[in-house]
Design a protein around this motif. Structure first.
Motif, PDB file in Angstrom:
ATOM      1  N   GLY A 169      -2.456  17.730  50.772  1.00 17.81           N
ATOM      2  CA  GLY A 169      -2.549  17.930  49.338  1.00 17.81           C
ATOM      3  C   GLY A 169      -3.004  19.340  48.994  1.00 17.81           C
ATOM      4  N   ALA A 170      -3.978  19.856  49.753  1.00 22.33           N
ATOM      5  CA  ALA A 170      -4.486  21.205  49.519  1.00 22.33           C
ATOM      6  C   ALA A 170      -3.393  22.239  49.751  1.00 22.33           C
ATOM      7  N   ARG A 171      -2.581  22.010  50.789  1.00 22.07           N
ATOM      8  CA  ARG A 171      -1.500  22.952  51.084  1.00 22.07           C
ATOM      9  C   ARG A 171      -0.454  22.942  49.967  1.00 22.07           C
ATOM     10  N   ARG A 172      -0.061  21.757  49.506  1.00 24.69           N
ATOM     11  CA  ARG A 172       0.934  21.662  48.434  1.00 24.69           C
ATOM     12  C   ARG A 172       0.437  22.335  47.161  1.00 24.69           C
ATOM     13  N   LEU A 173      -0.826  22.106  46.844  1.00 23.39           N
ATOM     14  CA  LEU A 173      -1.384  22.684  45.634  1.00 23.39           C
ATOM     15  C   LEU A 173      -1.519  24.196  45.756  1.00 23.39           C
ATOM     16  N   ALA A 174      -1.952  24.664  46.917  1.00 20.22           N
ATOM     17  CA  ALA A 174      -2.140  26.100  47.132  1.00 20.22           C
ATOM     18  C   ALA A 174      -0.837  26.874  46.937  1.00 20.22           C
ATOM     19  N   GLU A 175       0.271  26.263  47.312  1.00 21.39           N
ATOM     20  CA  GLU A 175       1.566  26.925  47.188  1.00 21.39           C
ATOM     21  C   GLU A 175       1.972  27.150  45.734  1.00 21.39           C
ATOM     22  N   GLN A 176       1.339  26.422  44.805  1.00 21.32           N
ATOM     23  CA  GLN A 176       1.705  26.520  43.395  1.00 21.32           C
ATOM     24  C   GLN A 176       0.795  27.443  42.593  1.00 21.32           C
ATOM     25  N   LEU A 177      -0.349  27.820  43.171  1.00 18.27           N
ATOM     26  CA  LEU A 177      -1.363  28.535  42.400  1.00 18.27           C
ATOM     27  C   LEU A 177      -1.257  30.049  42.509  1.00 18.27           C
ATOM     28  N   THR A 178      -1.621  30.715  41.417  1.00 16.70           N
ATOM     29  CA  THR A 178      -1.786  32.160  41.421  1.00 16.70           C
ATOM     30  C   THR A 178      -3.262  32.432  41.669  1.00 16.70           C
ATOM     31  N   VAL A 179      -3.562  33.267  42.637  1.00 15.99           N
ATOM     32  CA  VAL A 179      -4.951  33.567  42.988  1.00 15.99           C
ATOM     33  C   VAL A 179      -5.423  34.796  42.215  1.00 15.99           C
ATOM     34  N   LEU A 180      -6.592  34.662  41.593  1.00 17.24           N
ATOM     35  CA  LEU A 180      -7.211  35.766  40.866  1.00 17.24           C
ATOM     36  C   LEU A 180      -8.487  36.146  41.614  1.00 17.24           C
TER      37      LEU A 180
END
Length: 202
Positions: A169-180
């Motif tokens: 789940g963490a991997r799937r979510l990380a792929e969608q996020l923009t990191v600031l």
């Protein structure tokens, strides 16, 4: 609750672990903020949702930004500063997210309860939207923007599912996020990063 040093009339509310949950000059506002936190304690994650023990900020579009542990554990955001930018700090120590879509999942308002508006704050039961960004504190010689680093942070914050489910789940979510990335845990730096990203449509 206690009065903040050097800031006449400003009171600060803490949770049971000493983390700041809100600031205000109105005791009624702090009672509402603390009540909102308490209401979430007994909630169980909805089916297919991943519970992350991270604070979150939402804007008027329903765009949700997660605060990495080093940024959100002791949020020093001025609530009125958040409100001026159309932002609100979610009154909960966690947020439930569908890792496949990034949509936040809420159990709704507990029966027989109502929430009162507080400047710069939003009750978890009122949260609607999609998680699009995360704010991480950058560390010298480390790149927090890699998917692996973001996924690791999210997996550490996960509080539901098996170990494998948390990792996936963490991997799937990380792929969608923009990191600031921010250089310090200062609330001002985090708010500026979120506002700038919103203006640019990131």
């Amino acid at each position: 609750m206690k009065e903040a040093e050097g800031q006449s009339g400003l009171m600060v509310a803490f949770d049971g672990e000493g983390r700041i949950v809100g600031r205000s000059r109105k005791s009624a506002d702090l009672v509402e903020i603390v009540t909102n936190h308490v209401r979430t304690r007994e909630l169980t994650p909805p089916t297919n949702a991943m519970r992350l023990q991270l604070r979150a900020i939402v804007d008027t579009r329903g765009s949700v930004t997660l605060l990495g542990s080093q940024v959100g554990e002791h949020p020093c955001f001025a609530e009125r500063q958040l409100a001026r930018h159309g932002l609100a700090l979610v009154d909960s120590a966690f947020v439930d997210i569908d890792p496949s879509t990034g949509e936040v999942s809420t159990a709704g308002r507990p029966p027989g309860t109502e929430t009162a508006p507080v400047v710069g704050h939003l009750a978890l039961s009122e949260l609607r939207g999609r998680v699009e960004r995360c704010v991480f504190r950058s560390v010298p010689d480390s790149d927090p923007s890699t998917i692996g680093e973001v996924a690791l942070e999210l997996a550490r914050a996960a509080r539901s599912g098996s170990r494998q489910e948390r990792l996936e789940g963490a991997r799937r979510l990380a792929e969608q996020l923009t990191v600031l990335p921010v250089s310090t845990s200062s609330g001002t730096n985090a708010v500026s990063a979120i506002v700038d990203a919103s203006k640019l449509g990131i």
